[in-house]
Design a protein around this motif. Structure first.
Motif, PDB file in Angstrom:
ATOM      1  N   LEU A  33      23.164 -49.799  25.077  1.00 29.55           N
ATOM      2  CA  LEU A  33      23.397 -49.877  26.524  1.00 29.55           C
ATOM      3  C   LEU A  33      24.869 -49.693  26.850  1.00 29.55           C
ATOM      4  CD1 LEU A  33      22.503 -50.419  29.424  1.00 29.55           C
ATOM      5  CD2 LEU A  33      22.696 -52.875  28.950  1.00 29.55           C
ATOM      6  N   ILE A  34      25.731 -50.344  26.083  1.00 26.56           N
ATOM      7  CA  ILE A  34      27.172 -50.210  26.305  1.00 26.56           C
ATOM      8  C   ILE A  34      27.611 -48.762  26.100  1.00 26.56           C
ATOM      9  CG2 ILE A  34      29.442 -50.880  25.428  1.00 26.56           C
ATOM     10  CD1 ILE A  34      28.191 -53.629  24.767  1.00 26.56           C
ATOM     11  N   LYS A  35      27.059 -48.128  25.071  1.00 24.92           N
ATOM     12  CA  LYS A  35      27.387 -46.716  24.822  1.00 24.92           C
ATOM     13  C   LYS A  35      26.960 -45.841  25.996  1.00 24.92           C
ATOM     14  CE  LYS A  35      26.598 -42.953  21.533  1.00 24.92           C
ATOM     15  NZ  LYS A  35      25.907 -42.538  20.275  1.00 24.92           N
ATOM     16  N   LYS A  36      25.776 -46.115  26.520  1.00 26.43           N
ATOM     17  CA  LYS A  36      25.263 -45.353  27.664  1.00 26.43           C
ATOM     18  C   LYS A  36      26.150 -45.560  28.896  1.00 26.43           C
ATOM     19  CE  LYS A  36      21.054 -44.678  30.389  1.00 26.43           C
ATOM     20  NZ  LYS A  36      19.639 -45.135  30.603  1.00 26.43           N
ATOM     21  N   MET A  37      26.594 -46.800  29.122  1.00 26.97           N
ATOM     22  CA  MET A  37      27.466 -47.098  30.265  1.00 26.97           C
ATOM     23  C   MET A  37      28.813 -46.397  30.118  1.00 26.97           C
ATOM     24  SD  MET A  37      26.544 -51.158  30.644  1.00 26.97           S
ATOM     25  CE  MET A  37      27.850 -51.474  31.820  1.00 26.97           C
ATOM     26  N   ASN A  38      29.361 -46.397  28.913  1.00 29.60           N
ATOM     27  CA  ASN A  38      30.642 -45.721  28.675  1.00 29.60           C
ATOM     28  C   ASN A  38      30.520 -44.217  28.887  1.00 29.60           C
ATOM     29  OD1 ASN A  38      31.918 -48.119  28.067  1.00 29.60           O
ATOM     30  ND2 ASN A  38      31.654 -47.909  25.849  1.00 29.60           N
ATOM     31  N   ARG A  39      29.414 -43.658  28.401  1.00 30.48           N
ATOM     32  CA  ARG A  39      29.173 -42.222  28.588  1.00 30.48           C
ATOM     33  C   ARG A  39      29.110 -41.879  30.072  1.00 30.48           C
ATOM     34  NH1 ARG A  39      25.069 -39.114  30.044  1.00 30.48           N
ATOM     35  NH2 ARG A  39      24.701 -37.088  29.085  1.00 30.48           N
ATOM     36  N   SER A  40      28.373 -42.683  30.834  1.00 31.70           N
ATOM     37  CA  SER A  40      28.242 -42.459  32.270  1.00 31.70           C
ATOM     38  C   SER A  40      29.600 -42.525  32.952  1.00 31.70           C
ATOM     39  CB  SER A  40      27.290 -43.497  32.871  1.00 31.70           C
ATOM     40  OG  SER A  40      27.255 -43.403  34.280  1.00 31.70           O
ATOM     41  N   LEU A  41      30.412 -43.518  32.581  1.00 32.86           N
ATOM     42  CA  LEU A  41      31.738 -43.686  33.182  1.00 32.86           C
ATOM     43  C   LEU A  41      32.645 -42.499  32.881  1.00 32.86           C
ATOM     44  CD1 LEU A  41      33.766 -45.423  34.722  1.00 32.86           C
ATOM     45  CD2 LEU A  41      34.246 -46.632  32.569  1.00 32.86           C
ATOM     46  N   ILE A  42      32.649 -42.053  31.631  1.00 36.82           N
ATOM     47  CA  ILE A  42      33.508 -40.926  31.239  1.00 36.82           C
ATOM     48  C   ILE A  42      33.068 -39.642  31.935  1.00 36.82           C
ATOM     49  CG2 ILE A  42      34.124 -39.424  29.295  1.00 36.82           C
ATOM     50  CD1 ILE A  42      34.041 -41.995  27.538  1.00 36.82           C
ATOM     51  N   LEU A  43      31.766 -39.389  31.948  1.00 36.86           N
ATOM     52  CA  LEU A  43      31.261 -38.169  32.572  1.00 36.86           C
ATOM     53  C   LEU A  43      31.518 -38.176  34.077  1.00 36.86           C
ATOM     54  CD1 LEU A  43      29.906 -35.529  31.908  1.00 36.86           C
ATOM     55  CD2 LEU A  43      27.688 -36.669  31.997  1.00 36.86           C
ATOM     56  N   SER A  44      31.326 -39.329  34.719  1.00 37.33           N
ATOM     57  CA  SER A  44      31.597 -39.444  36.157  1.00 37.33           C
ATOM     58  C   SER A  44      33.067 -39.169  36.452  1.00 37.33           C
ATOM     59  CB  SER A  44      31.229 -40.844  36.660  1.00 37.33           C
ATOM     60  OG  SER A  44      29.850 -41.072  36.601  1.00 37.33           O
ATOM     61  N   THR A  45      33.935 -39.659  35.591  1.00 39.12           N
ATOM     62  CA  THR A  45      35.374 -39.465  35.777  1.00 39.12           C
ATOM     63  C   THR A  45      35.749 -37.997  35.635  1.00 39.12           C
ATOM     64  OG1 THR A  45      35.790 -41.690  34.908  1.00 39.12           O
ATOM     65  CG2 THR A  45      37.652 -40.164  34.956  1.00 39.12           C
ATOM     66  N   ILE A  46      35.172 -37.319  34.673  1.00 41.90           N
ATOM     67  CA  ILE A  46      35.443 -35.883  34.490  1.00 41.90           C
ATOM     68  C   ILE A  46      34.979 -35.092  35.704  1.00 41.90           C
ATOM     69  CG2 ILE A  46      34.833 -33.839  33.127  1.00 41.90           C
ATOM     70  CD1 ILE A  46      34.639 -35.731  30.678  1.00 41.90           C
ATOM     71  N   ILE A  47      33.789 -35.404  36.203  1.00 44.56           N
ATOM     72  CA  ILE A  47      33.256 -34.691  37.363  1.00 44.56           C
ATOM     73  C   ILE A  47      34.134 -34.923  38.585  1.00 44.56           C
ATOM     74  CG2 ILE A  47      31.304 -34.548  38.962  1.00 44.56           C
ATOM     75  CD1 ILE A  47      29.514 -35.357  36.560  1.00 44.56           C
ATOM     76  N   GLU A  48      34.538 -36.179  38.807  1.00 42.45           N
ATOM     77  CA  GLU A  48      35.339 -36.502  39.992  1.00 42.45           C
ATOM     78  C   GLU A  48      36.692 -35.801  39.973  1.00 42.45           C
ATOM     79  OE1 GLU A  48      37.076 -40.371  42.454  1.00 42.45           O
ATOM     80  OE2 GLU A  48      36.002 -40.660  40.557  1.00 42.45           O
ATOM     81  N   HIS A  49      37.327 -35.739  38.803  1.00 45.68           N
ATOM     82  CA  HIS A  49      38.673 -35.166  38.723  1.00 45.68           C
ATOM     83  C   HIS A  49      38.673 -33.655  38.493  1.00 45.68           C
ATOM     84  CE1 HIS A  49      39.652 -39.424  38.272  1.00 45.68           C
ATOM     85  NE2 HIS A  49      40.892 -39.101  38.580  1.00 45.68           N
ATOM     86  N   LYS A  50      37.503 -33.085  38.303  1.00 43.91           N
ATOM     87  CA  LYS A  50      37.365 -31.635  38.071  1.00 43.91           C
ATOM     88  C   LYS A  50      37.924 -31.211  36.711  1.00 43.91           C
ATOM     89  CE  LYS A  50      35.552 -30.389  42.050  1.00 43.91           C
ATOM     90  NZ  LYS A  50      34.192 -29.790  42.129  1.00 43.91           N
ATOM     91  N   SER A  51      39.174 -31.585  36.435  1.00 44.26           N
ATOM     92  CA  SER A  51      39.808 -31.249  35.156  1.00 44.26           C
ATOM     93  C   SER A  51      40.736 -32.399  34.791  1.00 44.26           C
ATOM     94  CB  SER A  51      40.589 -29.943  35.280  1.00 44.26           C
ATOM     95  OG  SER A  51      41.194 -29.585  34.057  1.00 44.26           O
ATOM     96  N   ILE A  52      40.540 -32.973  33.596  1.00 40.63           N
ATOM     97  CA  ILE A  52      41.287 -34.179  33.232  1.00 40.63           C
ATOM     98  C   ILE A  52      41.418 -34.253  31.714  1.00 40.63           C
ATOM     99  CG2 ILE A  52      39.176 -35.593  33.190  1.00 40.63           C
ATOM    100  CD1 ILE A  52      40.857 -37.922  34.332  1.00 40.63           C
TER     101      ILE A  52
END
Length: 385
Positions: A8-27
């Motif tokens: 579950l923690i791995k899934k939450m971290n994945r979601s957070l990282i992917l959301s951050t990449i999408i929001e910033h476009k390029s990071i």
């Protein structure tokens, strides 16, 4: 206290990282660590898996200073495509969007009848066409979301569509059995509010979107989540009574808000005033531009009744953002200011009231965004057109 196992923690971290990449476009990886607070080892493992699964891509940032150029991460926008569908009264609109939420193709098909089997066949055939178009991409057609102008329960079964006279239709199951593709069914007003949150008001957790077309629908984003009610029927705000013993409504009551403040109600009243049954929505827009007195007067009444209902919503929900979705108001000068001027109660509080920039595209853009969110498995989605 929130607890969970390692998966579950791995899934939450994945979601957070992917959301951050999408929001910033390029990071870069370093910037992800600063934004999320995750350690570099966790980010390295997660990013490696996302690259392996073709969800993201790497590129090097161009700069003129000395030193190593940072490697930037961004969503692999062409890895798959989401199909949003707006099933309205007389048309079905299909929009294909990439994983960055940008529309790449749109078709509009006229509906000759309201018969369920006929419309099912149209949907099935068109989805097959789009599925074929996407076959050469890594993930193909990642999902289909259909916006329904009616009542949808928590199991995505269509309880009632007044425009077509449908009752208890399991369109989701019927299409999935026919096509073998993930299908999601959602109320159109919910999709409108989701579009506003995802594309326009990324950091608003309390947003209401009121759609004023054939009737009036309400989409709630409360604490960042769609609020649907126990059965999924929340948001039928058009049937809030604002005039006791008023105009009869198809729901069985009289004096419902949508009989006074929907675009259809305005068109009906103008037709009565002009004594013309064929007076159209476009004729009303022309009359407004030409300052036709009767139409201007009806517009005043329209805004008055609209403000009554909005005042009730503000008192009930205390929204941060209140969005009114209306093609008429979008083209009417100073619409938001005229509405605000009538919201004078000292106990009614909201932060911002505005007219949606999306117009009738809100539903289908929300459908595309929801398809992307379901596929990527992220809890937060911030896209920009």
């Amino acid at each position: 206290m929130l607890t969970g196992d390692a998966s579950l923690i791995k899934k939450m971290n994945r979601s957070l990282i992917l959301s951050t990449i999408i929001e910033h476009k390029s990071i870069s990886r370093a910037e992800i660590a600063k934004v999320t607070g995750l350690n570099k080892a966790t980010i390295s493992v997660q990013v490696s898996e996302l690259l392996d699964h073709a969800f993201i891509v790497e590129s090097q940032l161009e700069h003129k200073s000395l030193g190593r150029r940072p490697i930037m991460l961004s969503i692999n926008e062409k890895a798959g495509f989401a199909l949003g569908i707006d099933l309205d009264k007389t048309t079905i609109t299909f929009t294909l969007a990439d994983l960055d939420g940008c529309p790449v193709h749109t078709d509009v098909i006229d509906l000759p009848v309201s018969n369920y089997e006929v419309i099912f066949d149209i949907l099935s055939q068109q989805i097959k066409v789009y599925h074929s178009k996407c076959e050469q991409t890594h993930y193909g057609l990642i999902g289909v979301v259909i916006g329904i102008h009616g009542i949808v329960d928590t199991n995505e079964i269509i309880y009632f569509v007044p425009q077509h006279g449908w009752k208890n239709k399991n369109l989701k199951k019927d299409l999935e059995n026919e096509l073998g593709i993930y299908i999601y069914i959602e109320n159109n007003a919910n999709l409108c509010s989701f579009a506003e949150k995802v594309y326009k008001h990324h950091h608003s957790n309390n947003l209401l979107s009121v759609s004023l077309y054939s009737g009036i629908g309400l989409g709630f984003m409360i604490n960042g989540e769609l609020l649907k009610g126990y059965h999924g029927y929340a948001g039928e705000i058009g049937h809030m009574i604002i005039v006791p013993n008023g105009v009869p409504c198809s729901c069985g009551n009289s004096g419902c808000w949508e009989q006074y403040a929907s675009e259809n109600s305005l068109t009906r009243r103008v037709c009565q005033d002009q004594q013309k049954l064929d007076f159209s929505f476009e004729d009303i827009l022309t009359g407004l531009k030409e300052q036709e007195p009767t139409i201007l007067k009806e517009m005043e009444h329209f805004i008055e009744y609209l403000a009554i209902g909005l005042n009730n919503l503000i008192n009930l929900y205390n929204p941060e953002i209140l969005v009114v979705n209306s093609e008429l108001l979008r083209l009417y000068p100073n619409a938001a200011e005229e509405l605000k001027a009538q919201l004078t109660s000292t106990i009614s509080h909201y932060s911002e009231l505005l007219v949606s920039e999306f117009g009738k595209k809100a539903c289908i853009m929300g459908a595309c965004a929801l398809g992307i969110q379901k596929f990527l498995g992220v809890s937060e989605l911030s896209l920009t057109l």
